[in-house]
Design a protein around this motif. Structure first.
Motif, short mmCIF file in Angstrom:
data_model
loop_
_atom_site.label_atom_id
_atom_site.label_comp_id
_atom_site.label_asym_id
_atom_site.label_seq_id
_atom_site.Cartn_x
_atom_site.Cartn_y
_atom_site.Cartn_z
N LEU A 72 -18.90 15.14 22.65
CA LEU A 72 -19.64 13.51 23.59
C LEU A 72 -18.50 12.54 24.43
O LEU A 72 -19.18 12.10 25.25
CB LEU A 72 -20.30 12.23 22.57
CG LEU A 72 -21.57 13.42 22.51
CD1 LEU A 72 -22.79 12.95 21.20
CD2 LEU A 72 -22.29 14.09 23.18
N GLN A 113 -25.69 15.46 21.25
CA GLN A 113 -26.78 13.99 21.45
C GLN A 113 -27.61 14.49 20.23
O GLN A 113 -27.49 13.89 19.36
CB GLN A 113 -27.01 14.30 22.81
CG GLN A 113 -26.41 12.98 23.70
CD GLN A 113 -26.61 13.25 24.87
OE1 GLN A 113 -28.21 13.57 25.06
NE2 GLN A 113 -25.97 12.96 25.64
N ARG A 144 -26.13 14.29 16.47
CA ARG A 144 -26.01 12.76 16.73
C ARG A 144 -27.03 11.57 16.09
O ARG A 144 -27.00 11.29 14.99
CB ARG A 144 -24.87 11.88 18.00
CG ARG A 144 -24.82 10.24 17.69
CD ARG A 144 -24.56 10.27 18.76
NE ARG A 144 -24.31 8.46 19.05
CZ ARG A 144 -24.59 7.99 19.36
NH1 ARG A 144 -25.96 7.86 19.81
NH2 ARG A 144 -24.24 6.28 19.24
N ARG A 151 -17.44 5.60 23.52
CA ARG A 151 -17.52 6.57 22.30
C ARG A 151 -16.20 6.38 21.12
O ARG A 151 -16.22 6.59 19.58
CB ARG A 151 -17.91 7.66 23.06
CG ARG A 151 -19.17 8.19 23.12
CD ARG A 151 -20.53 8.48 22.48
NE ARG A 151 -21.25 8.86 23.05
CZ ARG A 151 -22.70 9.10 22.93
NH1 ARG A 151 -23.68 8.41 21.66
NH2 ARG A 151 -23.67 9.57 24.09
#
Length: 544
Positions: free
Chosen positions: A295, A273, A276, A311
């Protein structure tokens, strides 16, 4: 030929480019005559220059026959060397200017620009390598280094390996350490495992860290997880010391992928995370795309299938936006697996077949493996055992050179389940015990659990109480392994476990099954492995 498909044809010997012609189109769609500075000129169709639409606007090139004639005449003059010099310097400047912009918000534009200039860049590289062989190595090293990131993003891995090798050969005895390090990274990315990595001689710490990261990325791709982890840690230390945000994002993204393989779901969530978010802040869509797979896998492991699909769709959009066909294949396989878990077998097969066709067209072997495995999983779960076996054997026979340990683990686990469904206990035990050895080497609790579940199915083929008790105990141990990393088996993936549970419970009764299962949950991983091997090794020997 110096100017194949260039944006502008060369002008007169002053070096001035042709003026871009503003063209109009007739009502029938044919191109009319062009106008330059208010004067009507010949239509492009009757000119020596060919006009073609390109992703960045009209492009002009000479007819092939005219270009060949012009190149021949150029070679007869004293201007050829000067023309090649100007050409090389122009495209070296372009490559170095682009390289710095391939990790930011204009990434797509610069990828397109380099794609459009691919032929000119190839000609410049050929000239640079020729000069390097004559002792002038600077341009070849700089140009190959600058283009390495474009090659990586575009998946032009073989081209990168071949070109970097050519430059290293031409500069033998004057080897540039960064170039050598980049070459080793692409060697790994094209499937070769035996590569040494010497980074200390690269003077710039950020460039050294990027090349280290590339090698870590390559080692991950060939399944050398320990080597990947070590190099990635070194790269991250350099990136953090320099406050290089792109590098930090890249290293965290790779660390998230490594955490997935180890079953470290907390580490995966944290690093994935953060990676990203950093890539998104930088506007690097390729980098953001690298976080999609781990993810999405995290969401899938937790049974959050809508989040996993979101995703994957997000990744598919980015891959198509950047024209990254290998990534399109990977995302289609990811969506295919989600369709499989939803028991939409027709859609799962269609998505995996699309993914496989793209992977084959791109020469993307890992994509072929993923798609074939998806087709195998779907075939077995829909009851077509023979088709499932055909897909698995294709993976085994066609891709042994690039398969990773994690891939081999799943391959043998699936072959073991197929043997169990056919009632072949000996062959089932042999495959699952082999997958158990790989799971032990991986040190991944979910891989261990899958092997134990497979061996439980093998034990349950023995209809007496000892076989059923062994099956229940191994199921308990597998449950404990999954629980240890906070990843209990989602309902959509319980088909094999539920089948084996029903068989063992039918023999032991509900109370007897529960007692054996609970004993299994108290076993440590080493004890569970030992019990499985001791109980089933003799059976596996019968398949030898």
């Amino acid at each position: 030929m110096l100017f194949p498909g260039g944006r502008q044809a060369p002008g007169r010997r002053t070096g001035k480019p042709w003026s871009r012609a503003a063209s109009t189109t007739t009502s029938t769609g044919s191109r009319s005559s062009s106008t330059v500075q208010g004067k009507e000129e010949l239509p492009a169709e009757k000119s020596l220059v060919v006009v073609a639409d390109g992703p960045a606007g009209p492009r002009y090139r000479l007819l092939e026959s005219v270009a060949a004639y012009a190149a021949e005449r150029l070679r007869e003059t004293a201007d050829e060397a000067a023309a090649r010099e100007r050409h090389l310097r122009h495209y070296l400047a372009l490559a170095e200017h682009a390289e710095r912009r391939l990790r930011g918000p204009r990434q797509r534009d610069w990828l397109t620009r380099l794609d459009t200039e691919a032929c000119n860049l190839r000609a410049a590289l050929d000239e640079a390598v020729r000069r390097a062989a004559e002792g002038q190595s600077e341009e070849a090293v700089r140009l190959a280094t600058a283009l390495s990131w474009w090659w990586l993003l575009r998946g032009r891995l073989t081209e990168a390996r071949r070109t970097l090798a050519a430059v290293l050969t031409a500069t033998a005895g004057r080897c540039d350490p960064e170039l050598a390090l980049l070459h080793s990274g692409f060697v790994l990315l094209t499937g070769e495992r035996t590569v040494t990595c010497h980074a200390d001689a690269v003077p710039d710490p950020v460039r050294r860290a990027r090349a280290l990261w590339l090698n870590a990325y390559g080692r991950f791709s060939v399944g050398d997880l320990d080597g990947s982890r070590a190099l990635n840690t070194r790269a991250l230390i350099h990136f953090e010391a320099a406050d290089e945000q792109w590098g930090i994002a890249a290293a965290l993204g790779l660390r998230a992928a490594l955490a997935l393989v180890r079953g470290d779901l907390d580490g995966l969530a944290r690093d994935g995370q953060r990676s990203r978010a950093l890539f998104r802040d930088l506007g690097d869509r390729w980098g953001e795309l690298q976080t999609v797979s781990p993810l999405a896998a995290l969401a899938e492991i937790k049974g959050e299938y809508e989040q996993a699909a979101h995703r994957q769709h997000e990744g598919l959009q980015i891959a198509r936006e950047l024209s990254l066909e290998a990534e399109v294949s990977a995302r289609l396989s990811g969506l295919g697996r989600l369709a499989l878990l939803a028991r939409d077998f027709d859609r799962a097969r269609d998505l995996h077949e699309q993914a496989r066709r793209i992977a084959v067209d791109q020469g993307y072997k890992y994509g072929e493996i993923h798609a074939d495995m998806g087709l195998a999983l779907g075939a077995r779960r829909s009851g077509d055992i023979d088709a499932a076996e055909a897909h698995l054997l294709r993976i085994r026979d066609a891709h042994a050179d690039v398969s990773s340990p994690a891939g081999y683990h799943l391959l043998h686990a699936e072959l073991g389940f197929l043997a169990e469904l056919r009632g072949d206990a000996a062959r089932s035990a042999a495959h699952h015990l082999r997958s158990l050895r790989i799971a032990h080497a991986l040190g991944e609790p979910r891989a261990l659990a899958l092997s134990l579940e497979g061996l439980a199915g093998t034990a349950a083929l023995d209809a007496d109480r000892s076989g059923a008790a062994c099956a229940a105990l191994l199921l308990g141990a597998a449950h404990a392994a999954r629980r240890s990393v906070g990843a209990p088996l989602p309902a959509a993936e319980r088909g094999d476990v539920d089948r084996v549970t029903a068989a063992a419970r039918a023999v032991l009764g509900r109370r007897g099954f529960t007692e054996a299962f609970e004993r299994g949950t108290r076993l440590g991983p080493a004890e569970a492995e030992c019990h499985a091997r001791t109980t089933l090794a003799a059976l596996a020997d019968q398949a030898a």
